[in-house]
Design an enzyme around this catalytic site. Structure first.
Site, mmCIF file in Angstrom:
data_model
loop_
_atom_site.group_PDB
_atom_site.id
_atom_site.type_symbol
_atom_site.label_atom_id
_atom_site.label_comp_id
_atom_site.label_asym_id
_atom_site.label_seq_id
_atom_site.Cartn_x
_atom_site.Cartn_y
_atom_site.Cartn_z
ATOM 1 N N ARG A 179 12.167 -5.559 4.627
ATOM 2 C CA ARG A 179 11.890 -4.142 4.380
ATOM 3 C C ARG A 179 12.758 -3.209 5.225
ATOM 4 O O ARG A 179 13.038 -3.481 6.381
ATOM 5 C CB ARG A 179 10.415 -3.898 4.698
ATOM 6 C CG ARG A 179 10.034 -2.446 4.838
ATOM 7 C CD ARG A 179 8.564 -2.252 4.700
ATOM 8 N NE ARG A 179 7.832 -2.466 5.938
ATOM 9 C CZ ARG A 179 6.510 -2.276 6.042
ATOM 10 N NH1 ARG A 179 5.813 -1.931 4.981
ATOM 11 N NH2 ARG A 179 5.909 -2.469 7.179
ATOM 12 N N ARG A 219 0.154 -9.040 13.498
ATOM 13 C CA ARG A 219 -0.450 -8.074 12.574
ATOM 14 C C ARG A 219 -1.294 -8.782 11.523
ATOM 15 O O ARG A 219 -2.356 -8.294 11.135
ATOM 16 C CB ARG A 219 0.640 -7.235 11.906
ATOM 17 C CG ARG A 219 1.228 -6.181 12.855
ATOM 18 C CD ARG A 219 2.609 -5.727 12.445
ATOM 19 N NE ARG A 219 2.647 -5.058 11.166
ATOM 20 C CZ ARG A 219 3.747 -4.924 10.426
ATOM 21 N NH1 ARG A 219 4.895 -5.410 10.846
ATOM 22 N NH2 ARG A 219 3.693 -4.308 9.272
ATOM 23 N N ARG A 248 11.784 -1.304 10.753
ATOM 24 C CA ARG A 248 10.752 -0.968 11.724
ATOM 25 C C ARG A 248 10.717 -1.997 12.847
ATOM 26 O O ARG A 248 10.870 -3.185 12.617
ATOM 27 C CB ARG A 248 9.390 -0.923 11.031
ATOM 28 C CG ARG A 248 9.046 0.444 10.479
ATOM 29 C CD ARG A 248 7.848 0.426 9.594
ATOM 30 N NE ARG A 248 6.705 -0.297 10.145
ATOM 31 C CZ ARG A 248 5.539 -0.399 9.530
ATOM 32 N NH1 ARG A 248 5.360 0.167 8.339
ATOM 33 N NH2 ARG A 248 4.554 -1.071 10.066
ATOM 34 N N LYS A 294 0.839 -1.213 0.000
ATOM 35 C CA LYS A 294 0.000 0.000 0.000
ATOM 36 C C LYS A 294 0.874 1.263 0.000
ATOM 37 O O LYS A 294 0.636 2.179 -0.774
ATOM 38 C CB LYS A 294 -0.921 0.026 1.237
ATOM 39 C CG LYS A 294 -1.832 -1.183 1.346
ATOM 40 C CD LYS A 294 -2.770 -1.093 2.551
ATOM 41 C CE LYS A 294 -2.060 -1.155 3.913
ATOM 42 N NZ LYS A 294 -1.403 -2.446 4.218
ATOM 43 N N ARG A 333 -9.205 0.513 9.266
ATOM 44 C CA ARG A 333 -8.706 -0.817 9.579
ATOM 45 C C ARG A 333 -9.736 -1.647 10.343
ATOM 46 O O ARG A 333 -9.484 -2.823 10.621
ATOM 47 C CB ARG A 333 -7.464 -0.690 10.455
ATOM 48 C CG ARG A 333 -6.159 -1.034 9.764
ATOM 49 C CD ARG A 333 -5.069 -0.870 10.793
ATOM 50 N NE ARG A 333 -3.831 -1.500 10.421
ATOM 51 C CZ ARG A 333 -2.874 -0.925 9.701
ATOM 52 N NH1 ARG A 333 -3.029 0.281 9.231
ATOM 53 N NH2 ARG A 333 -1.756 -1.579 9.450
HETATM 54 P P1 ADP Z 1 1.443 -2.108 7.837
HETATM 55 O O1 ADP Z 1 0.400 -1.801 6.815
HETATM 56 O O2 ADP Z 1 2.757 -2.483 7.261
HETATM 57 O O3 ADP Z 1 0.988 -3.045 8.907
HETATM 58 P P2 ADP Z 1 1.234 0.597 9.012
HETATM 59 O O4 ADP Z 1 2.409 1.481 8.921
HETATM 60 O O5 ADP Z 1 0.030 0.923 8.208
HETATM 61 O O6 ADP Z 1 1.820 -0.838 8.678
HETATM 62 O O7 ADP Z 1 0.760 0.469 10.550
HETATM 63 C C1 ADP Z 1 1.637 0.130 11.590
HETATM 64 C C2 ADP Z 1 0.879 -0.003 12.893
HETATM 65 O O8 ADP Z 1 0.252 1.252 13.239
HETATM 66 C C3 ADP Z 1 -0.275 -1.013 12.910
HETATM 67 O O9 ADP Z 1 0.167 -2.310 13.185
HETATM 68 C C4 ADP Z 1 -1.164 -0.435 14.028
HETATM 69 O O10 ADP Z 1 -0.686 -0.760 15.298
HETATM 70 C C5 ADP Z 1 -1.010 1.064 13.859
HETATM 71 N N1 ADP Z 1 -2.074 1.624 12.998
HETATM 72 C C6 ADP Z 1 -1.915 2.203 11.779
HETATM 73 N N2 ADP Z 1 -3.093 2.589 11.263
HETATM 74 C C7 ADP Z 1 -4.039 2.234 12.174
HETATM 75 C C8 ADP Z 1 -5.453 2.319 12.231
HETATM 76 N N3 ADP Z 1 -6.152 2.846 11.208
HETATM 77 N N4 ADP Z 1 -6.087 1.851 13.332
HETATM 78 C C9 ADP Z 1 -5.416 1.313 14.341
HETATM 79 N N5 ADP Z 1 -4.089 1.170 14.365
HETATM 80 C C10 ADP Z 1 -3.387 1.619 13.287
#
Ligand code: ADP
Ligand code: ZN
Length: 215
Positions: A128, A172, A161, A13, A89
């Site tokens: 990554r 996750r 990360r 994404k 999410r």
């Molecule tokens: P990825 O898509 O690689 O899992 P992101 O950078 O989008 O990583 O998100 C990393 C973390 O940030 C998630 O595992 C979560 O803990 C938190 N997070 C991000 N966006 C949201 C959201 N919309 N609602 C709840 N937690 C979120």
């Protein structure tokens, strides 16, 4: 164009959003990036988010939704169109997003669902790295930087990360199947969903998406 990107962690994404934002002149809104910025700055929000992010769980809906709402209300650049990456999410977030976008008069045009197999996303996440300065994404095999540990674009330091380790990735993925995958149907029922094969390499996915959005 007002777009939501859906897909499991590692589906690409962020890579796709970064690759399309200039092409379509869209704002890339990544809640993950916004939360990591809060963590870096040591804000109260960042401290709260850190607990959830480091275990691979979700930050509570109210916190993330408030952050997104304030972005749409206060950042004029969102008016040119946007790609939301990592939000919504949960079903609750999807419903709240509808309300926020209705309030600012910016309803969604489409939701892109990035389909990728488990083995591919695991390989992408474990390899990554991210630029600390500009957020550019790299992969040890698929998209290596020219110089080890250094960003091609800005010379910044690359890091892995804290949540890109096998144990957290497993959490996750479980959170994704349980909380996020169900919203695919939510958008399908609204007639907004477009799916794409995200197993292909980044440039191919990008070209395909441009055709999909133009057609
Ligand atoms: P990825 O898509 O690689 O899992 P992101 O950078 O989008 O990583 O998100 C990393 C973390 O940030 C998630 O595992 C979560 O803990 C938190 N997070 C991000 N966006 C949201 C959201 N919309 N609602 C709840 N937690 C979120
Ligand atoms: Zn950089």
């Amino acid at each position: 164009m007002k777009i939501v990107l859906l897909g499991p962690p590692g589906a690409g994404k962020g890579t796709l959003a970064k690759g399309l934002k200039d092409h379509f002149n869209l704002m890339h809104i990544s809640t993950g990036d916004m939360l990591r910025e809060e963590m870096k700055n040591g804000t109260d929000l960042g401290k709260e988010a850190k607990k959830h992010i480091e275990s691979g769980g979700l930050v509570p809906d109210e916190i993330v939704t408030k952050m997104v709402e304030s972005k749409f209300k206060n950042d004029k650049n969102t008016k040119n169109g946007f790609m939301l990456d990592g939000f919504p999410r949960t079903k609750q977030q999807a419903e709240d997003l509808d309300k926020i976008l209705a309030k600012v008069g910016q309803p969604l045009d489409c939701v892109l669902s990035l389909d990728a197999s488990l083995s591919i996303v695991l390989e992408r996440l474990t390899g990554r790295s991210v630029c600390r300065a500009c957020g550019a994404l790299y992969h040890i095999k698929n998209m290596p930087s020219k110089k080890d540990g250094v960003c091609d674009k800005c010379g910044g330091e690359l890091y892995q990360r804290a949540d890109d380790n096998e144990k957290t990735i497993k959490n996750r993925m479980e959170v994704y199947s349980k909380s996020t995958e169900p919203i695919i149907d939510f958008y399908k029922n609204k007639g907004l969903l477009k799916s794409l094969d995200a197993n292909k390499e980044a440039e191919e996915v990008r070209q395909y998406t441009i055709k999909l959005l133009n057609g």
